[in-house]
Design an enzyme around this catalytic site. Structure first.
Site, short mmCIF file in Angstrom:
data_model
loop_
_atom_site.label_atom_id
_atom_site.label_comp_id
_atom_site.label_asym_id
_atom_site.label_seq_id
_atom_site.Cartn_x
_atom_site.Cartn_y
_atom_site.Cartn_z
N ASN A 214 0.85 -1.20 0.00
CA ASN A 214 0.00 0.00 0.00
C ASN A 214 0.87 1.24 0.00
O ASN A 214 2.10 1.15 -0.02
CB ASN A 214 -0.97 -0.04 1.19
CG ASN A 214 -0.21 -0.10 2.50
OD1 ASN A 214 0.54 0.80 2.85
ND2 ASN A 214 -0.41 -1.19 3.23
N ASP A 284 -4.63 -6.07 4.97
CA ASP A 284 -5.64 -6.90 5.62
C ASP A 284 -5.69 -8.30 5.02
O ASP A 284 -6.19 -9.24 5.64
CB ASP A 284 -7.02 -6.24 5.48
CG ASP A 284 -7.13 -5.01 6.37
OD1 ASP A 284 -6.63 -5.08 7.51
OD2 ASP A 284 -7.69 -3.99 5.93
N LYS A 294 7.55 -17.58 -10.82
CA LYS A 294 6.89 -16.43 -11.43
C LYS A 294 5.66 -16.88 -12.25
O LYS A 294 5.76 -17.84 -13.03
CB LYS A 294 7.89 -15.71 -12.34
CG LYS A 294 7.38 -14.41 -12.88
CD LYS A 294 8.38 -13.74 -13.79
CE LYS A 294 7.76 -12.52 -14.42
NZ LYS A 294 8.48 -12.08 -15.60
N PHE A 330 -4.11 3.67 14.78
CA PHE A 330 -4.41 4.68 13.77
C PHE A 330 -5.64 4.21 13.00
O PHE A 330 -5.86 3.00 12.89
CB PHE A 330 -3.22 4.84 12.80
CG PHE A 330 -2.22 5.85 13.28
CD1 PHE A 330 -1.44 5.59 14.40
CD2 PHE A 330 -2.06 7.06 12.61
CE1 PHE A 330 -0.51 6.52 14.85
CE2 PHE A 330 -1.14 7.99 13.06
CZ PHE A 330 -0.36 7.72 14.17
N LYS A 344 -13.41 1.61 15.79
CA LYS A 344 -12.17 0.82 15.86
C LYS A 344 -11.56 0.87 17.25
O LYS A 344 -11.06 -0.13 17.77
CB LYS A 344 -11.14 1.34 14.84
CG LYS A 344 -11.38 0.84 13.44
CD LYS A 344 -10.38 1.39 12.43
CE LYS A 344 -10.90 1.12 11.02
NZ LYS A 344 -10.15 1.80 9.97
N LYS A 348 -11.17 -2.60 19.23
CA LYS A 348 -9.81 -3.11 19.44
C LYS A 348 -9.29 -2.79 20.84
O LYS A 348 -8.12 -3.02 21.13
CB LYS A 348 -8.87 -2.57 18.36
CG LYS A 348 -9.33 -2.91 16.92
CD LYS A 348 -8.26 -2.66 15.87
CE LYS A 348 -8.84 -2.80 14.46
NZ LYS A 348 -7.83 -2.89 13.41
N1 CTP Z 1 -4.07 -3.03 11.98
C1 CTP Z 1 -3.41 -4.17 12.44
N2 CTP Z 1 -3.51 -5.33 11.76
C2 CTP Z 1 -4.27 -5.43 10.64
C3 CTP Z 1 -4.96 -4.28 10.18
C4 CTP Z 1 -4.83 -3.11 10.87
O1 CTP Z 1 -2.71 -4.08 13.45
N3 CTP Z 1 -4.35 -6.57 10.00
C5 CTP Z 1 -3.96 -1.78 12.76
C6 CTP Z 1 -3.28 -0.63 12.03
O2 CTP Z 1 -1.89 -0.62 12.30
C7 CTP Z 1 -3.99 0.59 12.59
C8 CTP Z 1 -5.38 0.07 12.93
O3 CTP Z 1 -5.28 -1.35 13.00
O4 CTP Z 1 -3.39 1.03 13.78
C9 CTP Z 1 -6.46 0.43 11.96
O5 CTP Z 1 -6.08 0.09 10.67
P1 CTP Z 1 -7.02 0.44 9.42
O6 CTP Z 1 -6.35 -0.06 8.17
O7 CTP Z 1 -7.45 1.87 9.49
O8 CTP Z 1 -8.33 -0.38 9.71
P2 CTP Z 1 -8.71 -1.89 9.71
O9 CTP Z 1 -8.81 -2.34 11.13
O10 CTP Z 1 -7.81 -2.68 8.82
O11 CTP Z 1 -10.18 -1.84 9.11
P3 CTP Z 1 -10.68 -1.37 7.65
O12 CTP Z 1 -9.53 -1.68 6.68
O13 CTP Z 1 -11.87 -2.20 7.41
O14 CTP Z 1 -10.97 0.11 7.74
#
Ligand code: CTP
Length: 415
Positions: A214, A284, A294, A330, A344, A348
């Site tokens: 990303n 995610d 490959k 975050f 969130k 969490k």
């Molecule tokens: N995070 C994590 N592990 C994951 C996904 C996210 O530890 N697999 C943590 C990120 O480091 C951040 C927080 O969760 O501190 C929120 O991440 P974000 O990408 O905003 O949200 P998600 O929980 O992944 O939910 P969504 O993508 O559905 O918004």
């Protein structure tokens, strides 16, 4: 917009330049300091003038350069006394074996050495010399003596030296010197805390060539790690692949690629930490079946499907395990920012969440600036307007400090 956050702004800095080949790099330091809003005064030794001219420094600093013992300032005060009076910090760049030896032995035979004796402000030595000189017993003993007398030092870097040799003795980078100078001015209110920070993107491999990742640059997490260290915390930074400089040499760095690797590293280190700040943009999903060869385009259809499966949610897991630790997440959002972020935080089990509008131009991914809202479990929200990521990091750490103080008060009330 100059929103740079710096403790060096409006400070009077005296730079002592001595006769080493690295003296030309000091010119760059003067530029960087004036850019940060510091007022810079240069004192050169006679030997320094063999390497670089006073005119260069005068042009860059906008102040007359001092290089004679009894040069007088406007008014009646003797120069070194007047300059010692206005200085907030003194830094000797480069510091040769000669200046280190002279000051360690109380010799004050020119303007610079006299001023060092006469000043009470913090003095930082930034040595640079040939490796053998650096390692010599006499230089090391002199350094020890100066350390015991309360002077600040930077370790030289390792690499190619101007004399053709390779080893320890290079002048630290300008960024490292600036960071050390900022450090000297910063109140150490996080001493005794061990802070774990995650930063950057994770990378999920499709095959040996391709990956899913990303747009996270890592800048926000790196800024938090740097400022936390500046404020005295021990810092562990677990980072995905980024293209930015590591923040400091005195931070423990763990480099990872995948979300699984990040999880394992976090699980290994979080137990010894009092604060965990998860600024990383964790993927995610990962490929259900990673291809170890490959994927060739010939022989496939015009559409290629890749099956993805969920990665562990590291923050949610920490929320279950955190105990007395302070946990900050975050939230990267594009819409209904506050609602999603607060959700969130609750889901969490966080102590704070930093909500980011990643759709807004000029902030967030890759930018040097950010605009965030910091939300606590009661829904209290602090809006942080667009500022440099260093300054946002400082404000986030102020909020962490507030949580600590609140807990401390509760503990005191209890007893
Ligand atoms: N995070 C994590 N592990 C994951 C996904 C996210 O530890 N697999 C943590 C990120 O480091 C951040 C927080 O969760 O501190 C929120 O991440 P974000 O990408 O905003 O949200 P998600 O929980 O992944 O939910 P969504 O993508 O559905 O918004």
């Amino acid at each position: 917009m100059d929103k740079e956050f710096s403790m060096l702004r409006n400070k009077e800095i005296v730079i002592g330049v001595t006769g080493g080949i690295a003296a030309y790099k000091t010119a760059e330091l003067v530029r960087a300091l004036t850019k940060k809003g510091a007022s810079v005064h240069i004192v050169m030794t006679k030997n320094a003038m063999e390497f670089i001219t006073p005119l260069t420094f005068q042009t860059l600093s906008g102040h007359p350069v001092i290089h004679e013992t009894f040069e007088l300032f406007a008014g009646s005060k003797i120069g070194h006394v007047a300059l010692s009076d206005i200085a907030d910090q003194m830094v000797i760049v480069p510091a040769t074996a000669n200046i280190i030896g002279k000051i360690a032995n109380g010799i004050a035979d020119d303007f610079l050495t006299t001023m060092v004796m006469a000043t009470t402000v913090p003095i930082l030595f930034v040595p640079s010399m040939n490796t053998k000189m650096w390692e010599s017993r006499i230089v090391q003993e002199n350094l020890q003596r100066l350390k015991e007398a309360g002077y600040d030092f930077m370790e030289p870097g390792i690499g190619d030296l101007a004399c053709g040799a390779e080893g320890k003795g290079r002048l630290p980078t300008i960024e490292e010197i600036l960071e050390k100078m900022e450090d000297i001015f910063t109140e150490k209110d996080l001493i005794g805390e061990r802070i774990l920070v995650t930063a950057g993107p994770t990378t999920e491999f499709i095959d040996p060539v391709r990956c899913i990742t990303n747009r996270s640059s890592g800048k926000m997490g790196y800024a938090i790690a740097k400022i936390a260290r500046r404020r005295g915390a021990d810092v562990i930074l677990i980072t995905g692949k980024t293209y930015i400089e590591l923040p400091r040499r005195d931070i423990t760095i763990v480099e990872i690629n995948t979300a699984h690797e990040m999880r394992n590293a976090v699980m290994e280190h979080y137990k010894n930490c009092s604060v965990i700040i998860k600024a990383a943009a964790v993927a995610d999903f990962k490929c259900k079946n990673e291809n170890y060869q490959k994927i060739k385009k010939h022989g496939t259809n015009s559409i290629l499907s890749i099956e993805l499966e969920r990665n562990p949610d590291i923050l949610a897991e920490l929320g279950r395990l955190k105990g007395h630790r302070i946990l900050i997440g975050f939230a990267a959002e594009t819409d209904n920012i506050m609602e999603h972020a607060y959700e969130k935080l609750k889901q969490k089990n966080l102590d704070l969440i930093v909500a980011n509008n990643i759709a807004k131009q000029g902030i967030g991914f890759g930018s040097d600036n950010n605009e965030v809202s910091i939300i606590d479990p009661k829904g209290n929200t602090k809006h942080v307007p667009i500022l440099s990521k260093d300054e946002v990091a400082n404000i986030i750490l102020d909020s962490v400090k507030k949580v600590m103080k609140k807990r401390q008060r509760l503990k005191e009330d209890w007893y």
